[in-house]
Design an enzyme around this catalytic site. Structure first.
Site, PDB file in Angstrom:
ATOM      1  N   HIS A 305       0.849  -1.197   0.000  1.00  0.00           N
ATOM      2  CA  HIS A 305       0.000   0.000   0.000  1.00  0.00           C
ATOM      3  C   HIS A 305       0.882   1.245   0.000  1.00  0.00           C
ATOM      4  O   HIS A 305       1.886   1.303   0.716  1.00  0.00           O
ATOM      5  CB  HIS A 305      -0.880  -0.014   1.261  1.00  0.00           C
ATOM      6  N   ASN A 306       0.512   2.249  -0.829  1.00  0.00           N
ATOM      7  CA  ASN A 306       1.293   3.499  -0.902  1.00  0.00           C
ATOM      8  C   ASN A 306       2.794   3.192  -0.916  1.00  0.00           C
ATOM      9  O   ASN A 306       3.564   3.685  -0.079  1.00  0.00           O
ATOM     10  CB  ASN A 306       0.947   4.419   0.277  1.00  0.00           C
ATOM     11  N   GLU A 335       1.641   0.060  -5.422  1.00  0.00           N
ATOM     12  CA  GLU A 335       0.693   1.144  -5.668  1.00  0.00           C
ATOM     13  C   GLU A 335       1.407   2.416  -6.109  1.00  0.00           C
ATOM     14  O   GLU A 335       2.481   2.748  -5.590  1.00  0.00           O
ATOM     15  CB  GLU A 335      -0.122   1.424  -4.401  1.00  0.00           C
ATOM     16  N   ASP A 337       0.365   6.429  -6.749  1.00  0.00           N
ATOM     17  CA  ASP A 337      -0.580   7.557  -6.736  1.00  0.00           C
ATOM     18  C   ASP A 337      -0.007   8.656  -7.629  1.00  0.00           C
ATOM     19  O   ASP A 337       1.041   9.229  -7.307  1.00  0.00           O
ATOM     20  CB  ASP A 337      -0.728   8.113  -5.308  1.00  0.00           C
ATOM     21  N   HIS A 350       1.524  11.204  -1.927  1.00  0.00           N
ATOM     22  CA  HIS A 350       0.237  11.000  -1.272  1.00  0.00           C
ATOM     23  C   HIS A 350      -0.520  12.323  -1.336  1.00  0.00           C
ATOM     24  O   HIS A 350      -0.206  13.259  -0.604  1.00  0.00           O
ATOM     25  CB  HIS A 350       0.444  10.549   0.179  1.00  0.00           C
ATOM     26  N   GLU A 384      -3.373   4.809  -9.098  1.00  0.00           N
ATOM     27  CA  GLU A 384      -4.384   5.735  -8.577  1.00  0.00           C
ATOM     28  C   GLU A 384      -4.189   7.012  -9.385  1.00  0.00           C
ATOM     29  O   GLU A 384      -3.315   7.830  -9.090  1.00  0.00           O
ATOM     30  CB  GLU A 384      -4.160   5.974  -7.081  1.00  0.00           C
TER      31      GLU A 384
END
Length: 767
Positions: A305-306, A335, A337, A350, A384
């Protein structure tokens, strides 16, 4: 005392120059760059540093702490300082676990090469060390710490201090007896081999000696038949015991005559018990041993995650190092973003926080380089996407140009599949997970039309020999992808070129399990927050299991976890969720469980789910399982511990009071924990001899965590070490458990010795 590895250590001109010492610049950030004097010690295994040559030195790192050495061009930090320092003079020392990298800049390219080549030579040597060499190295390290005046010999006073450092408390009179027995030169000091004999006397394993004598007729050796009996009766090796006995004698018996006579001495027996073959983790589960030809949704997938964050979620640093570490530890879903960046270049961070930013193209280049260093099986890029149309086109361009052949941009055979492809079929491929404008069927239909059109036009061109410009205009007119001048006004939010790169992993919103069954396809997947996933498991656990038998699911941590903490992944695995994403930068219980599951199957990042989680008609209910035919009783005798580390290594006093806690994670009814009593003031060779009993309804989902704690009369005991593994990978019999640190790195030679017994069905437990 010179290193016990002396004579075996690789020594070349680079290593010799490192032992003379070098003044280099240590770089922590763009603003923190300080000169430090680095020197490889005489043992060839530790590097110390000081503010200047001849200054007060302190240990910087051990060679065994180092994973690899990278050149300056591969360092994110050094690249940002390229105008100040030539990259050829810089290099990065990468450590095991989560310890930050060490960036150094030498005064010349030659000096940088000396350290890079010399360190890598020593790292390769340590990586390939056998069990005895690792023990020798550990003893050398302790001798250096105990030999306070560094004269190469130890007085009794120095030995007493060393015993405290090693977590040993014993009567002074007994310690002096052992010291005198080892001092064969009668010099009132211990050197080299004398220190080894002293250590052997300290570590005499009475419990192993007793076990050995139970099977040995003469108490001196185990004959082939006696060893076969032990392997069959205690280690539950079954029909393979006879062949295995010969292999193990050949592997672990130190004497050549013993090997020739097919007998095992006490030393050989102890070597076997302490080896990988005597480990609690079944060595047959270490390589890739599972069927890798099933659809992707039949596997648990190691997910991050992230991934770009190496700290917290609000102000933490974004770094490509997050991707390197995740991929090297076996993560197969990372991931990204993505947001609009300056100069038309998308950035990764983020969103709406103070986290730093990195270029998207640098992330893609990093993934291209590291995707398949640990595992050949597919990597999923979870995008994302928060970018404008223009920067989405840049994203698509970077993915296509940088990943090249690695990128999967259409179905494997150009045909419409009926299920997801397998990890085996997708070897060395990178998949893009994200939104898609159309269905896969529509994409393939269009590709087919384009091919037909192309063939038709080629035929016309050959027949009519039309000019090239006219051919182009006809293509533009007839192609379904051609754009009208006014198209810009009504273009969708998602750029078609990026949409086209999403093939088998199209993200869709989740409404209900019924809605998914009726409206979604097998290549479409939904993401669930941990809160949503938990409520679905509670309300409709069986439906979630059936859903995950035909479609992929991703679970991600709550946005409230701003400190990058983790949830327990077990609850989601119980429902068959495949991509349970973790903040891999944060160590702790949750990551111990995660690492424990993915330790098996070659660490390839894919673990086959149990059969009842791969069946779309499954009746399995994770919250209320009914499967007594699978139930088992587990008896664990916790026998003893060996060379447990101190909680505070720098404190000479305070010897640990160890206890062992065994924790089981699985379905709710199986989750339990029990612990032994504590042993006062003995971290060196504590003895417990206590049996713990557990009953499990669904052992196939169970994870076992062995934790050694330092007893504290205050509410919280201190962590010493742990080891976590899946039930299905556990060996029965007398086994050693080699402990890991909080960070997941080896605490060699720290271990606990246990006896494991599994029994079919649920047994009456004596109170």
């Amino acid at each position: 005392m010179a290193s016990l590895l002396q004579g075996r250590l690789p020594v070349n001109q680079d290593v010799l120059l490192m032992q003379k010492g070098t003044l280099m610049r240590k770089v922590r950030s763009k603003n923190w760059k300080k000169l430090r004097y680095f020197k490889l010690q005489e043992d060839g295994m530790t590097v110390w540093h000081a503010r200047q040559a001849g200054g007060r030195a302190k240990a910087s790192f051990s060679i065994s702490d180092v994973e690899t050495v990278r050149n300056g061009h591969q360092s994110e930090l050094l690249r940002s300082l390229a105008e100040e320092f030539p990259l050829e003079q810089g290099f990065t020392i990468v450590f095991h676990g989560r310890r930050p990298n060490l960036d150094l800049v030498a005064n010349s390219v030659e000096e940088a090469q000396i350290w890079m080549q010399g360190l890598q030579l020593l790292v390769d040597f340590v990586t390939n060390m056998d069990q005895q060499e690792r023990l020798d190295q550990w003893l050398s390290d302790w001798f250096l710490r105990g030999d306070k005046n560094q004269d190469g010999r130890m007085t009794f006073q120095e030995v007493q201090r060393l015993l405290h450092l090693m977590n040993v408390e014993m009567e002074q009179e007994y310690a002096f007896q052992l010291f005198q027995a080892a001092d064969t030169s009668q010099s009132d000091t211990l050197e080299g081999q004398e220190f080894i004999e002293f250590y052997k006397a300290l570590t005499k394993r009475a419990e192993v000696q007793e076990l050995f004598e139970n099977f040995s007729a003469d108490g001196q050796k185990l004959t082939l038949l006696e060893f076969v009996d032990f392997l069959r009766e205690e280690q539950k090796e079954g029909d393979r015991a006879s062949d295995l006995a010969l292999e193990l004698i050949d592997r672990y018996e130190p004497s050549e005559s013993g090997k020739l006579r097919h007998v095992l001495s006490m030393d050989g027996f102890l070597s076997y018990l302490y080896s990988k073959d005597g480990d609690i983790f079944n060595p047959s589960c270490l390589p890739i041993y599972q069927d890798m030809t099933q659809p992707l949704n039949h596997y648990y997938i190691n997910s991050s995650h992230n991934t770009y964050l190496v700290g917290d979620q609000l102000c933490g640093q974004s770094s490509v190092e997050g991707y390197i570490r995740a991929l090297k530890r076996g993560c197969r879903c990372v991931e990204v973003d993505i947001w609009d960046g300056p100069s038309g270049e998308p950035v990764v961070y983020h969103g709406h926080t103070l986290t730093s930013r990195i270029l998207f193209k640098e992330v893609v280049a990093t993934v291209a380089q590291y995707a398949f260093q640990t595992s050949d099986y597919p990597v999923i890029l979870s995008l994302e996407n928060h970018c404008s149309w223009e920067q989405q086109e840049i994203i698509a361009h970077h993915l296509t140009e940088i990943l090249g052949e690695q990128l999967l941009s259409t179905t494997l055979d150009g045909q419409l599949p009926t299920q997801l492809p397998s990890p085996e079929e997708l070897r060395k491929k990178i998949l893009v997970k994200g939104k898609k404008l159309r269905t896969l069927e529509e994409d393939l239909e269009e590709e087919e039309q384009e091919e037909e059109l192309e063939t038709e036009l080629e035929g016309q061109q050959e027949a009519e020999l039309e000019p090239e410009s006219q051919f182009e205009s006809e293509t533009q007119e007839l192609s379904p992808r051609s754009k009208d001048k006014n198209e810009k006004k009504s273009k969708p939010i998602l750029c078609p070129s990026l949409s086209a790169l999403v093939v088998y992993t199209k993200t869709v919103s989740f409404h209900s399990f019924t809605h998914s069954r009726e409206h979604y396809r097998f290549y479409e997947l939904s993401s669930f927050s941990e809160t949503k996933a938990k409520s679905l498991i509670k309300e409709a656990g069986n439906e979630f299991v059936q859903h995950n038998a035909w479609q992929l699911s991703r679970v991600y941590p709550s946005g409230l976890r701003t400190d990058s903490s983790n949830y327990n992944p077990q609850e989601f695995w119980n429902a068959g969720c495949q991509m349970v994403a973790m903040n891999v930068q944060t160590a702790g219980l949750e990551m111990d469980i995660y690492d424990g599951l993915f330790r098996q199957n070659g660490g390839c990042g894919y673990v086959l789910k149990p059969d009842f989680l791969r069946d779309t008609q499954s009746f399995f209910q994770p919250e209320r399982p009914i499967s007594p035919f699978r139930a088992q009783t587990l008896l664990i005798q916790v026998i003893s511990g060996q060379q447990l580390p101190k909680v505070d290594k720098n404190k000479e006093g305070s010897i640990v009071d160890p206890l062992v806690r065994v924790e089981i994670f699985g379905v709710r009814s199986d989750t339990a924990r029990q612990e032994t009593s504590y042993v006062a003031n003995n971290g060196f060779n504590p003895y417990w001899g206590q049996t713990l009993c557990f009953q499990l309804l669904v052992p196939e989902l169970a994870m076992l965590r062995f934790v050694v704690m330092d007893y504290n009369w205050k509410p919280r005991n201190d962590f010493v070490g742990q080891y976590t593994l899946p039930w299905i990978c556990m060996q029965q019999g007398y086994r050693h458990i080699h402990l890991l640190s909080k960070d997941g790195t080896s605490l060699h030679p720290a271990s606990i010795f246990v006896h494991i017994c599994m029994q079919e069905g649920l047994k009456e437990v004596e109170s």
